[in-house]
Design an enzyme around this catalytic site. Structure first.
Site, mmCIF file in Angstrom:
data_model
loop_
_atom_site.group_PDB
_atom_site.id
_atom_site.type_symbol
_atom_site.label_atom_id
_atom_site.label_comp_id
_atom_site.label_asym_id
_atom_site.label_seq_id
_atom_site.Cartn_x
_atom_site.Cartn_y
_atom_site.Cartn_z
ATOM 1 C CE1 TYR A 31 1.004 -0.307 4.445
ATOM 2 C CE2 TYR A 31 -0.025 1.858 4.377
ATOM 3 C CZ TYR A 31 0.766 0.929 5.024
ATOM 4 O OH TYR A 31 1.321 1.229 6.239
ATOM 5 C CE LYS A 145 3.042 3.350 3.203
ATOM 6 N NZ LYS A 145 3.158 3.440 4.652
ATOM 7 C CD GLU A 177 9.932 1.823 10.291
ATOM 8 O OE1 GLU A 177 9.737 2.791 9.533
ATOM 9 O OE2 GLU A 177 9.725 0.652 9.932
ATOM 10 C CG LEU A 201 8.104 2.657 4.707
ATOM 11 C CD1 LEU A 201 7.723 1.357 4.012
ATOM 12 C CD2 LEU A 201 6.882 3.485 4.990
HETATM 13 N N1 PDD Z 1 2.647 4.994 7.516
HETATM 14 N N2 PDD Z 1 7.394 3.796 8.866
HETATM 15 C C1 PDD Z 1 6.255 3.082 8.907
HETATM 16 C C2 PDD Z 1 6.273 1.712 9.506
HETATM 17 C C3 PDD Z 1 5.062 3.643 8.399
HETATM 18 O O1 PDD Z 1 3.927 2.917 8.417
HETATM 19 C C4 PDD Z 1 5.083 4.964 7.882
HETATM 20 C C5 PDD Z 1 3.860 5.627 7.317
HETATM 21 C C6 PDD Z 1 6.308 5.667 7.868
HETATM 22 C C7 PDD Z 1 6.432 7.058 7.298
HETATM 23 O O2 PDD Z 1 6.434 7.047 5.884
HETATM 24 P P1 PDD Z 1 5.868 8.278 5.030
HETATM 25 O O3 PDD Z 1 6.611 9.479 5.470
HETATM 26 O O4 PDD Z 1 6.179 7.922 3.641
HETATM 27 O O5 PDD Z 1 4.411 8.382 5.325
HETATM 28 C C8 PDD Z 1 7.432 5.046 8.365
HETATM 29 C C9 PDD Z 1 1.447 5.442 6.864
HETATM 30 C C10 PDD Z 1 1.180 6.904 6.942
HETATM 31 C C11 PDD Z 1 0.282 4.572 7.299
HETATM 32 O O6 PDD Z 1 0.517 3.381 7.439
HETATM 33 O O7 PDD Z 1 -0.831 5.065 7.444
#
Ligand code: PDD
Length: 279
Positions: A31, A145, A177, A201
């Site tokens: 996703y 992801k 993270e 991620l």
């Molecule tokens: N999640 N690390 C993880 C495990 C995440 O699920 C996310 C974001 C990030 C940050 O990535 P980005 O800056 O590209 O949003 C880091 C999204 C927002 C979610 O699962 O809803």
């Protein structure tokens, strides 16, 4: 709410997926979440590159090679309420009899929806949020992801149950993270975040923060962060497409720095809002 499913725009109540979908059965899919401010998608190119990398990683690229994401996402936004949205994109390996082996000749299931994202709350500047550290119990492909988010959900919930908003994950004594965010610390005015690799991620917000740091003479490093460094940081931030840049002012029940959002956070927050307003 209007959603996109396999080539059609539909009211959410009319969007249905088979119980044999491999996303439902195996969590076999990936996703994306892309922020859109008043209809403008932030860092679309970078999000679509990450989507492509994820499709490659799970061997699903060919199944969606015809997909024109940008017009679909723009139309989806225009068919929903105006305002700030997180556009959620979801691709699974499609419907097939349950078998772990990858099926041949199956169409991928492609789904997208928008959910409102709230702008950062006003009292954030004064208070920040609480986080706890937890052992990173996830697999060794956290750069993908994947829609199978059970460990992340359980870790996040443990943080919520402890009165915090996020779990910062520790693997082999190093911070990786958050359960759904990337992590930064500030020590002696240097911004530090762990390097990309299989344990986190590659966040789009993370990259944007590093880019803004480079452009604005903020000292920054991509290197591992020991758990002890996290606990002794002057500032801690979490970044994500829906949270933007969130200051952590309490870690494991103790104040971070002086217990209020730090000056480096305020500087980056301001740079970020300025960048957003120019999209
Ligand atoms: N999640 N690390 C993880 C495990 C995440 O699920 C996310 C974001 C990030 C940050 O990535 P980005 O800056 O590209 O949003 C880091 C999204 C927002 C979610 O699962 O809803």
């Amino acid at each position: 709410m209007i959603v996109f499913l396999n080539g059609e725009f539909l009211p959410v109540e009319q969007a249905h997926v088979s119980v044999l979908d491999r996303g439902f059965i195996f969590g076999d899919g990936i996703y994306e979440v892309i922020p859109a401010y008043n209809g403008k998608l932030l860092r679309l190119e970078q999000h679509l590159t990450r989507l492509k990398n994820n499709l490659d990683a799970i061997r699903l690229t060919d199944a969606v090679s015809d997909m024109q994401w940008e017009p679909v996402l723009k139309e989806l936004l225009s068919r929903n309420e105006p305002g700030d949205m997180g556009v959620y994109l979801h691709v699974t390996r499609g419907v097939a009899p349950r078998d772990h082996t990858l099926p041949d000749g199956v169409s991928a299931t492609i789904f997208a929806m928008c959910n409102p994202i709230a702008p950062p709350a006003r009292d954030l500047k004064n208070k920040g949020v609480a986080a706890i550290t937890l052992e990173d119990s996830r697999w060794k492909n956290c750069h993908i992801k994947a829609i199978s988010l059970l460990p992340n959900i359980l870790l996040r919930q443990q943080a919520i149950d402890a009165g915090a908003v996020e779990a910062i994950l520790i693997r082999d004594d190093e911070a990786t993270e958050g359960a759904a965010s990337n992590v930064f610390i500030v020590k002696e005015n240097v911004l530090i975040t762990p390097p990309k690799g299989p344990f986190l991620l590659p966040g789009i917000t993370r990259d944007l923060v590093l880019e803004l740091a480079a452009k604005n003479n903020v000292l920054h490093e991509e290197r591992t962060i020991k758990a002890s460094e996290l606990h002794n940081a002057d500032e801690i931030w979490l970044t994500s497409s829906t949270k933007e840049i969130l200051p952590v002012t309490q870690l494991d029940g103790k104040p971070v720095g002086d217990g209020s959002p730090g000056p480096q956070w305020l500087k980056m927050f301001t740079l970020f809002q300025d960048y957003k307003s120019k999209v």
